[in-house]
Design a protein around this motif. Structure first.
Motif, PDB file in Angstrom:
ATOM      1  N   THR A  37       0.835  -1.209   0.000  1.00 22.69           N
ATOM      2  CA  THR A  37       0.000   0.000   0.000  1.00 22.69           C
ATOM      3  C   THR A  37       0.863   1.250   0.000  1.00 22.69           C
ATOM      4  OG1 THR A  37      -0.110  -0.056   2.422  1.00 22.69           O
ATOM      5  CG2 THR A  37      -1.915  -1.120   1.202  1.00 22.69           C
ATOM      6  N   HIS A  38       2.011   1.172   0.677  1.00 19.47           N
ATOM      7  CA  HIS A  38       2.949   2.292   0.779  1.00 19.47           C
ATOM      8  C   HIS A  38       4.210   1.749   1.438  1.00 19.47           C
ATOM      9  CE1 HIS A  38       1.516   1.925   4.841  1.00 19.47           C
ATOM     10  NE2 HIS A  38       2.292   2.904   5.280  1.00 19.47           N
ATOM     11  N   ILE A  39       5.271   2.520   1.425  1.00 18.18           N
ATOM     12  CA  ILE A  39       6.507   2.143   2.111  1.00 18.18           C
ATOM     13  C   ILE A  39       6.897   3.274   3.057  1.00 18.18           C
ATOM     14  CG2 ILE A  39       8.961   1.604   1.866  1.00 18.18           C
ATOM     15  CD1 ILE A  39       7.229  -0.637   0.850  1.00 18.18           C
ATOM     16  N   PRO A  40       6.841   3.034   4.356  1.00 23.86           N
ATOM     17  CA  PRO A  40       7.286   4.067   5.290  1.00 23.86           C
ATOM     18  C   PRO A  40       8.741   4.462   5.027  1.00 23.86           C
ATOM     19  CG  PRO A  40       6.070   2.361   6.444  1.00 23.86           C
ATOM     20  CD  PRO A  40       6.296   1.859   5.048  1.00 23.86           C
ATOM     21  N   VAL A  41       9.015   5.747   5.076  1.00 22.40           N
ATOM     22  CA  VAL A  41      10.379   6.226   4.819  1.00 22.40           C
ATOM     23  C   VAL A  41      11.323   5.744   5.904  1.00 22.40           C
ATOM     24  CG1 VAL A  41      11.824   8.277   4.585  1.00 22.40           C
ATOM     25  CG2 VAL A  41       9.556   8.234   3.524  1.00 22.40           C
ATOM     26  N   LYS A  42      10.912   5.843   7.150  1.00 19.97           N
ATOM     27  CA  LYS A  42      11.733   5.376   8.266  1.00 19.97           C
ATOM     28  C   LYS A  42      11.286   3.959   8.624  1.00 19.97           C
ATOM     29  CE  LYS A  42      12.630   9.948  10.235  1.00 19.97           C
ATOM     30  NZ  LYS A  42      12.534  10.818  11.440  1.00 19.97           N
ATOM     31  N   ARG A  43      12.227   3.018   8.488  1.00 20.35           N
ATOM     32  CA  ARG A  43      11.893   1.618   8.694  1.00 20.35           C
ATOM     33  C   ARG A  43      12.971   0.925   9.517  1.00 20.35           C
ATOM     34  NH1 ARG A  43      12.246   2.352   3.686  1.00 20.35           N
ATOM     35  NH2 ARG A  43      13.792   0.728   3.369  1.00 20.35           N
ATOM     36  N   VAL A  44      12.535  -0.082  10.253  1.00 24.64           N
ATOM     37  CA  VAL A  44      13.472  -0.973  10.940  1.00 24.64           C
ATOM     38  C   VAL A  44      13.294  -2.401  10.437  1.00 24.64           C
ATOM     39  CG1 VAL A  44      13.603   0.457  13.004  1.00 24.64           C
ATOM     40  CG2 VAL A  44      11.869  -1.342  12.867  1.00 24.64           C
ATOM     41  N   ALA A  45      12.213  -2.662   9.711  1.00 29.00           N
ATOM     42  CA  ALA A  45      11.948  -4.014   9.197  1.00 29.00           C
ATOM     43  C   ALA A  45      13.050  -4.445   8.237  1.00 29.00           C
ATOM     44  CB  ALA A  45      10.593  -4.057   8.515  1.00 29.00           C
ATOM     45  N   VAL A  46      13.483  -5.681   8.375  1.00 30.84           N
ATOM     46  CA  VAL A  46      14.542  -6.246   7.531  1.00 30.84           C
ATOM     47  C   VAL A  46      13.917  -6.873   6.298  1.00 30.84           C
ATOM     48  CG1 VAL A  46      16.338  -8.003   7.398  1.00 30.84           C
ATOM     49  CG2 VAL A  46      16.064  -6.635   9.485  1.00 30.84           C
ATOM     50  N   HIS A  47      14.412  -6.485   5.121  1.00 26.25           N
ATOM     51  CA  HIS A  47      13.926  -7.101   3.899  1.00 26.25           C
ATOM     52  C   HIS A  47      14.550  -8.489   3.755  1.00 26.25           C
ATOM     53  CE1 HIS A  47      13.364  -7.968  -0.365  1.00 26.25           C
ATOM     54  NE2 HIS A  47      12.371  -7.102  -0.332  1.00 26.25           N
ATOM     55  N   PRO A  48      13.754  -9.508   3.382  1.00 30.43           N
ATOM     56  CA  PRO A  48      14.283 -10.876   3.301  1.00 30.43           C
ATOM     57  C   PRO A  48      15.454 -11.035   2.351  1.00 30.43           C
ATOM     58  CG  PRO A  48      11.874 -10.881   3.216  1.00 30.43           C
ATOM     59  CD  PRO A  48      12.302  -9.447   3.102  1.00 30.43           C
ATOM     60  N   ARG A  49      15.536 -10.197   1.325  1.00 33.58           N
ATOM     61  CA  ARG A  49      16.592 -10.370   0.336  1.00 33.58           C
ATOM     62  C   ARG A  49      17.849  -9.586   0.687  1.00 33.58           C
ATOM     63  NH1 ARG A  49      15.083  -9.283  -5.849  1.00 33.58           N
ATOM     64  NH2 ARG A  49      13.388 -10.644  -5.152  1.00 33.58           N
ATOM     65  N   THR A  50      17.698  -8.358   1.180  1.00 42.17           N
ATOM     66  CA  THR A  50      18.877  -7.531   1.448  1.00 42.17           C
ATOM     67  C   THR A  50      19.476  -7.792   2.817  1.00 42.17           C
ATOM     68  OG1 THR A  50      17.569  -5.705   2.387  1.00 42.17           O
ATOM     69  CG2 THR A  50      17.929  -5.707  -0.013  1.00 42.17           C
ATOM     70  N   GLY A  51      18.678  -8.304   3.755  1.00 43.46           N
ATOM     71  CA  GLY A  51      19.177  -8.564   5.095  1.00 43.46           C
ATOM     72  C   GLY A  51      19.220  -7.353   5.990  1.00 43.46           C
ATOM     73  N   ASP A  52      18.737  -6.212   5.502  1.00 44.31           N
ATOM     74  CA  ASP A  52      18.639  -5.009   6.328  1.00 44.31           C
ATOM     75  C   ASP A  52      17.421  -4.220   5.862  1.00 44.31           C
ATOM     76  OD1 ASP A  52      19.392  -3.604   3.976  1.00 44.31           O
ATOM     77  OD2 ASP A  52      21.517  -3.742   4.512  1.00 44.31           O
ATOM     78  N   SER A  53      17.308  -2.960   6.272  1.00 45.87           N
ATOM     79  CA  SER A  53      16.114  -2.184   5.956  1.00 45.87           C
ATOM     80  C   SER A  53      16.126  -1.601   4.542  1.00 45.87           C
ATOM     81  CB  SER A  53      15.936  -1.051   6.976  1.00 45.87           C
ATOM     82  OG  SER A  53      17.030  -0.149   6.910  1.00 45.87           O
TER      83      SER A  53
END
Length: 287
Positions: A37-53
């Motif tokens: 729906t959207h991507i918050p600019v400030k994130r702490v969630a880790v992306h499964p592919r990159t291994g970080d935010s």
């Protein structure tokens, strides 16, 4: 075994209608788009592919609404299944979402497939007031409530996150849309799938994928589920030996992603991919 196409549908490059029409013309069996729906600019969630935010692709912040995108795809095709890979139902009102999906299935002639995810982007989920620790339970209730609305003349549901009294809701889907879960191939996820879904979609870089397919099938049978789970595997480059093994294992479908290029380039890519797969179909008996 069937072959499908996924498009990271965004506000640039080829549109979903053109991509789906091209996929159908080249003999593919399914067409998928994702959802954010959207991507918050400030994130702490880790992306499964990159291994970080960090994000691996800026189209994450540019995605089209999946149901609008699929409606345009369904309007210019006749045969190909249209689905999500994957949608995040808990970011919506389940009654309204059930109506949207049922309407799309009705208008497309029963061609909708619903791929769902738990949601890796916890920051995005938080903006929708989804409690991270309860998102699996929330998704299960959403799916159960939507199935009730799709199949019952007077539907009702009572749960922790969804509650409504006896209600009428038409149109009904021409077929109850198959639901698969896009997630890592873990025993925990497979237990959830066996209880609450119709199948599994692999992650892009799933390890030991053939062993995981066998595990899910075994858990499915042990739970007493009828038939076989819908198993959708994401693939990179077609390989005859691999596809033969997957077909022998009972894999339902193999899906290939489209490049982020112009419409002309993407349609040319579809033609080359279809040509490769046509030869593989003859060798493997897939399709």
């Amino acid at each position: 075994m069937k072959f499908g196409i996924s498009l990271f549908a965004s506000d640039r490059g080829i549109g979903p209608a053109s991509a789906a029409r091209g996929a159908e013309a080249h003999g593919f069996d399914s067409f998928y788009v994702p959802e954010h729906t959207h991507i918050p600019v400030k994130r702490v969630a880790v992306h499964p592919r990159t291994g970080d935010s960090s994000l691996p692709d800026d189209r994450y912040m540019r995605t089209l609404d999946p149901w609008v995108a699929l409606a345009t795809a369904a309007a210019v095709t006749d045969r190909i299944e249209v689905g999500t890979a994957v949608a995040i139902p808990v970011e919506h009102d389940p009654i309204a979402l059930a109506k949207t999906i049922a309407s799309l299935d009705h208008l497309s002639g029963g061609r909708v497939v619903v791929g769902v995810g738990y949601g890796w982007n916890l920051d995005e989920l938080s903006h929708h007031n989804v409690p991270p620790a309860r998102r699996r339970t929330m998704l299960r209730e959403y799916l159960e409530a939507m199935r009730a609305l799709w199949t019952e003349d007077e539907a009702s549901f009572e749960g922790e996150f969804v509650s409504f009294g006896p209600s009428w809701a038409w149109p009904k889907p021409i077929r109850t849309p198959p639901v698969f879960v896009g997630a890592a191939g873990t025993d925990k996820n497979f237990r959830w799938i066996v209880r609450s879904a119709d199948g599994w979609m692999s992650t892009p870089f799933e390890p030991d994928i053939e062993a995981r397919v066998v595990t899910l099938q075994r858990m499915w049978r042990k739970a007493g589920r009828d038939g076989a789970p819908r198993i959708v595997l994401l693939d990179g480059k077609p390989d005859v030996d691999k596809l033969r093994r997957w077909s022998d294992l009972g894999v339902t479908e193999v899906v290939y992603g489209l490049p982020d290029r112009s419409e002309e380039d993407v349609l040319a890519y579809l033609g080359r991919l279809a040509e490769k797969l046509e030869g593989l179909r003859e060798t493997t008996g897939a399709g």
